[in-house]
Design an enzyme around this catalytic site. Structure first.
Site, mmCIF file in Angstrom:
data_model
loop_
_atom_site.group_PDB
_atom_site.id
_atom_site.type_symbol
_atom_site.label_atom_id
_atom_site.label_comp_id
_atom_site.label_asym_id
_atom_site.label_seq_id
_atom_site.Cartn_x
_atom_site.Cartn_y
_atom_site.Cartn_z
ATOM 1 C CB CYS A 11 37.550 67.006 18.410
ATOM 2 S SG CYS A 11 35.767 67.267 18.563
ATOM 3 C CG ASP A 435 54.213 33.543 45.853
ATOM 4 O OD1 ASP A 435 53.920 33.089 46.966
ATOM 5 O OD2 ASP A 435 54.548 32.834 44.883
#
Length: 836
Positions: A11, A435
Site C-alpha cells: 500500500c 522557435d
C-alpha cells in the site's frame, strides 16, 4: 537515475516507508517509489549495497534492475501480471472454505438450512468447526498477516497491518468466546448465549473480500502497463547480418554498430540504421503514431521495431542495444512511471501517517463505545470496521496509475514525457514559445519565386543562378541548386569563382562576369524589380539578384517555408486560450511576415541564441511557459522554461534538455500534449478526491459516529467490501484515460490570452543587431582572414566577423555599438592595418 525492483509493498504506507528509508541514505539526492510497478528510481552518489540495505532494514526486498541490451519480449514479461493467477487460486480456495463456514454460522439462522444432527444443540462443536474453517481461510491468506506483522515490527504499519488486525481481532475474540462457551457447558450450561459472540465468519469474510479487491486491482493495474509492454515487444529477438558475405542469423544483442543487416518484406528492423541498398516503405506507426508509411531509400534512416512493408533492404547498424530510438522511448516511459508528480506529494504526506492514525481511531472508537455502556462485541465491531474500511492503497495509486496510463497513451501517439512532473506541468501552460526554424518552418530554405528580367526566361535565369550557386556551400545556394535539379536544369561550368562574405558570389561564364547576391552587391537594378524584391521581403522571403555582363537578368526568392500543419496547430493553441509567441534570429521584416502567416500573438525578432533564454525568463513573469524548439541553440531556453518540448527530428542536445519529445516533429502534437496533460491532471484530481472522500465518509461511519443521529451502523464485512472496491474504482477511473482523444480539439472561450504589453519585453530583449564594414589592409590569404576574424570576434559586442582579403575589408555584425578604438586595437594587435 538508477532503477531498482522493490518487493513486499502492499500500500501507500509501504511506499512512503521505503522512500523515507532510502532518502536517508548518505549520497541519495532523490528517491521515487512506484507502488504501481513495484519499482524505485534513485538519484545520487550512494552505492547499490547501501540502498538495498536501507530497503531491507525497512522490511522490504530490493534488487537493482539489470541493464537490458534490448527491449525484448522477456523484458515485457517482467511487467507481466503474475499476481492475478496467484490471487485467483487464493480466492477460489478461500471461497470454498468460506461458503462452508457461512453455512454453519448463518445458514440455519437466516435461511433455515438444516444442520447435521450431530450439531443439534452441540454449540461447542459448532464453534470448533467455525474456528477451524476460519483458520483455514486465514492460513490461505497468511500473506496479509506476515506482511502486517512485519510492518509492525519495523514500526511501519501498512494496509496489511490493518487487515490482519481486523481479521485477527475478530478471530481472537471469537476464540475467547469459544473457550468461555466451553467453560459454561462444562459447568452445566448449554452455552447458547455465547453463539452471538462468534465473529469467525467476519474474520474469514474480511480476508476473502480484501482478496477480491486485490484481484480486481491487480487486473486493472496490469492493464495500465499495456502500452509499455507493447513497446517492449516491438523489437525482434534476432537479426540477419552479413558475415563474410553470408547471411547469418544472430541474437539481437550480438549486433554491433557498423554491422550490415538484411530486412525482408514484412520483417521488423532489428536496430537503428541507415539504408545501404534497396527501396521500400516502413510502417513507423508503433513509434510515432503516424499511420502513413514512410518511404525508404539509400541514405534513409530506419528505426528498430518498425516494419519493412516492401522491398529487400540492406542496412548498416548505427545505434544498437540501449541506444536505439525504441529503447530510448521505453526508457522515457519507464522513467516517467518511476518519478513522482508534484500533485502526489499531499497524498504521500497523508499516506505516511495514515495507518497509525487509523489504528488510533479504531482503538478510540472501541473504547468510547465500551465507556458508553455497549458490550465488548459491539465495541469490537466498531473498531474492526474502522480498521478494514480504511484504505491507504487508493491514496497511493491515485497518481501513479494515471501517470502510467497517460504516458502510455502519449507514447502511442508519439508524445514522450520524460517525467511525471512534465506530464502534470504541461497542462498548466499559459504561454507557448515557438522557435521559428525547424519548429514553425521546415528548417531548410527552398526556392519560392523566379522573377526574370525582360527577354530572359525562367529556365535561363535558373540556369545562370545554378551555375553560380553550385560553387557555394551556403544554404540559400543549396535551395537554388536543388530546384534546378528538380527541373532538369544542367548548369554550365564557370571560372574564376569568388565568394564575397555577407554580400554575394561572382564568376566568369563565357568570358563575361556573372554575379549574384544581395541588393547592395548588384548595380543598376530596375525600379520595378526592386519594388518586387521589397514585396517578397515583406512576405518573409530572401530576394537574390543576378546580373550577367553588367545587366540585371532577374531575381530569385528563397525562403524557409512554414510547415503544413503549423498554422492549424497555432490556431488550436490560441483557441485553447493560450498565448503563442515566436522567437527567431531573423530581421523584424522577415519575422513579422512569417509570424503573420503562422498566426502567432507576438513575434520576437533579431534574437540571439542567448537572448531566447532571457525572453523565456521574462515571459515566465506572466504565466507558465512551454518552450518548443529543435536546435542546439534552443537548449538553454528549453531548460529555462517551465516545460521544454523538443521536436523529435531535432538535435540530441535539444532532446536531452527538454522535458518532453515529439517523435512526429508535428506542431499539432504540442496541442495534443497539452490536452493529454490536462486530461491526466484532471484524472489524478478525480482519483485523489475519491480516495480522500472515501476515507472521510467511511471511517466515521465505521466508527459509529452516526449511530446516535441516524442509527447508521456498518458491519466489518461491509467495511471490507467497501475497502476492496476503493482501489479498484481508482484504477478503473485511470483506465478511462485510454479512451481520451488527444487530437480532438475543443476551443476554450473562457480562457483569456496573456497580455504581454506591460512587460515591454519586445524592446528589452530583441537584439538590435547592426552591420558595420571596416577597411583593413595587409590580408593576403584565407589564413589572414582567419586571424582577423578571431581577433574581431573576441571583442565584446561583435557577434560575427566576415573578413575578405580580396576586398580588404571585414563585415561585422554587432549586438551593441563597439568603439572604433577597440576595433583598431584588435586588428593592429593581430598584425594588420586598420584603415577605418
Amino acid at each position: 537515475m538508477e532503477q531498482y525492483n522493490v518487493t513486499g509493498m502492499s500500500c501507500a504506507a509501504c511506499q512512503a516507508r521505503v522512500e523515507k528509508a532510502v532518502s536517508a541514505v548518505p549520497g541519495v539526492t532523490s528517491c521515487a517509489v512506484s507502488l504501481l510497478t513495484n519499482s524505485m528510481g534513485v538519484e545520487g552518489t550512494a552505492d547499490e549495497a547501501s540502498i538495498i540495505k536501507a530497503v531491507t532494514d525497512a522490511g522490504y526486498g530490493a534488487s537493482k534492475k539489470g541493464a537490458s541490451a534490448i527491449p525484448a519480449a522477456e523484458n515485457a514479461d517482467a511487467l507481466a501480471d503474475t499476481e492475478t493467477p496467484k490471487l485467483i487460486r487464493r480466492l477460489i480456495a478461500s471461497a470454498a472454505f468460506l461458503l462452508v463456514l457461512m453455512y454453519f454460522s448463518m445458514g440455519h439462522m437466516m435461511w433455515g438450512w438444516p444442520l447435521p444432527s450431530f450439531f443439534e444443540g452441540n454449540h461447542v462443536a459448532m464453534g470448533l468447526v467455525q474456528m477451524l474453517l476460519a483458520a483455514a481461510v486465514m492460513i490461505i491468506n497468511q500473506k496479509f498477516f506476515i506482511s502486517g506483522v512485519k510492518g509492525l515490527i519495523h514500526r511501519a504499519p501498512n494496509m496489511d497491518t490493518l487487515v490482519s488486525l481486523g481479521s485477527g481481532a475478530s478471530f481472537v475474540y471469537s476464540v475467547c468466546s469459544l473457550f468461555a462457551m466451553t467453560a459454561d457447558v462444562a459447568g452445566g450450561g448449554n452455552g447458547e448465549s455465547y453463539m452471538d459472540r462468534f465473529y469467525f465468519e467476519s474474520a474469514a469474510m474480511i480476508l476473502v473480500l480484501i482478496t477480491v479487491g486485490k484481484l480486481l486491482e491487480a487486473r486493472s493495474k496490469g492493464k495500465t502497463t499495456n502500452a509499455l509492454k507493447a513497446l517492449m515487444r516491438l523489437a525482434p529477438q534476432s537479426a540477419v547480418i552479413l558475415i563474410n558475405g553470408a547471411q547469418t542469423e544472430v541474437p539481437i544483442n550480438q549486433v554491433k554498430k557498423g554491422d550490415v543487416f538484411i530486412v525482408k518484406p514484412g520483417e521488423k528492423y532489428p536496430v537503428d540504421g541507415t539504408v545501404l541498398e534497396g527501396a521500400g516503405a516502413a510502417d513507423e506507426s508503433a513509434l510515432t503514431g503516424e499511420s502513413i508509411p514512410v518511404d525508404k531509400a539509400p541514405g534513409s534512416f530506419v528505426s528498430a521495431g518498425t516494419v519493412n512493408l516492401n522491398g529487400y533492404m540492406k542496412c548498416e547498424a548505427a545505434r544498437v542495444g540501449e541506444d536505439t530510438t525504441l529503447s530510448q522511448i521505453i526508457k522515457m516511459v519507464s522513467d516517467a512511471a518511476a518519478t513522482k508528480a508534484p500533485i502526489a506529494k499531499t497524498a504521500d504526506r497523508v499516506s505516511g501517517v495514515f495507518v497509525p492514525v487509523v489504528i488510533g481511531i479504531a482503538i478510540v472508537a472501541a473504547a468510547v463505545w465500551l465507556a458508553a455502556g455497549k458490550d465488548m462485541g459491539f465495541a469490537l465491531s466498531r473498531g474492526i470496521s474502522v480498521l478494514v474500511i480504511s484504505c491507504p492503497c487508493a491514496l497511493g495509486l491515485a497518481t501513479p496509475v494515471a501517470i502510467m496510463v497517460g504516458s502510455g497513451l502519449g507514447a502511442r501517439n508519439g508524445i514522450l514525457f520524460k517525467t511525471a512532473a512534465a506530464l502534470e506541468q504541461t497542462g498548466k501552460t499559459r504561454i507557448v514559445a515557438l522557435d521559428k526554424t525547424g519548429t514553425i518552418t521546415n528548417g531548410a530554405p527552398v526556392l519560392t519565386d523566379i522573377v526574370p528580367a525582360n527577354g530572359i526566361s525562367e529556365e535561363e535565369l535558373l540556369t545562370f543562378a545554378a551555375a553560380l550557386e553550385t560553387k557555394s556551400e551556403h544554404p540559400l545556394a543549396k535551395a537554388i541548386t536543388a530546384a534546378a535539379a528538380e527541373r532538369g536544369v544542367t548548369p554550365p561550368e564557370i571560372n574564376d569563382f569568388t565568394a564575397v562574405p555577407g554580400k554575394g558570389l561572382q564568376g566568369n561564364l563565357n568570358g563575361k562576369t556573372l554575379s549574384g547576391g544581395k541588393r547592395a552587391f548588384i548595380r543598376n537594378i530596375p525600379e520595378a524589380m526592386s519594388a518586387k524584391a521589397d514585396a517578397l521581403a515583406d512576405e518573409g522571403k530572401t530576394p537574390l539578384f543576378f546580373a550577367y555582363d553588367g545587366n540585371v537578368i532577374g531575381l530569385i526568392a528563397v525562403a524557409d517555408t512554414i510547415k503544413e500543419d503549423s498554422a492549424q496547430a497555432i490556431k488550436e493553441l490560441r483557441e485553447m486560450g493560450l498565448t503563442v509567441v515566436m522567437l527567431t534570429g531573423d530581421n523584424r521584416r522577415t519575422a513579422d511576415a512569417i509570424g503573420k502567416n503562422a498566426g502567432v500573438d507576438a513575434v520576437f525578432a533579431n534574437v540571439l541564441p542567448g537572448g531566447k533564454e532571457e525572453i523565456i525568463r521574462k515571459l515566465r513573469q506572466k504565466g507558465r511557459v512551454t518552450m518548443v524548439g529543435d536546435g542546439i541553440n534552443d537548449a538553454p531556453a528549453l531548460t529555462s522554461a517551465d516545460t521544454g518540448i523538443a521536436i523529435g527530428a531535432g538535435t540530441d542536445v535539444a532532446i536531452d534538455a527538454a522535458d518532453a519529445v515529439l517523435m512526429n516533429s508535428k506542431l499539432t502534437d504540442v496541442a495534443a500534449a497539452i490536452r493529454l496533460s490536462k486530461a491526466t491532471l484532471r484524472n489524478i484530481r478525480e482519483n485523489l478526491f475519491w480516495a480522500f472522500i472515501y476515507n472521510v465518509i467511511g471511517i466515521p461511519l465505521a466508527a459509529g459516529v452516526w449511530i446516535p443521529v441516524f442509527g447508521w451502523t456498518l458491519s466489518p464485512m461491509f467495511g471490507a467490501a467497501a475497502m476492496s472496491l476503493s482501489s479498484f474504482c481508482v484504477v478503473s477511473n485511470a483506465l478511462r484515460l485510454n479512451l481520451f482523444k488527444p487530437y480532438k480539439h475543443k476551443s476554450n472561450k473562457k480562457a483569456e490570452p496573456v497580455d504581454l504589453t506591460d512587460l515591454q519585453i519586445i524592446k528589452e530583449t530583441e537584439n538590435k543587431s547592426m552591420e558595420k564594414t571596416v577597411k583593413i589592409n595587409g590580408m593576403m590569404c584565407p589564413r589572414c582572414e582567419a586571424h582577423v576574424k578571431k581577433a574581431l570576434e573576441a571583442i565584446p559586442g561583435v557577434e560575427a566577423a566576415a573578413p575578405s582579403h580580396t576586398e580588404n575589408n571585414a563585415v561585422l555584425t554587432l549586438s551593441s555599438d563597439v568603439p572604433d578604438d577597440a576595433l583598431k586595437a584588435a586588428v593592429e594587435e593581430a598584425g594588420y592595418d586598420y584603415i577605418g
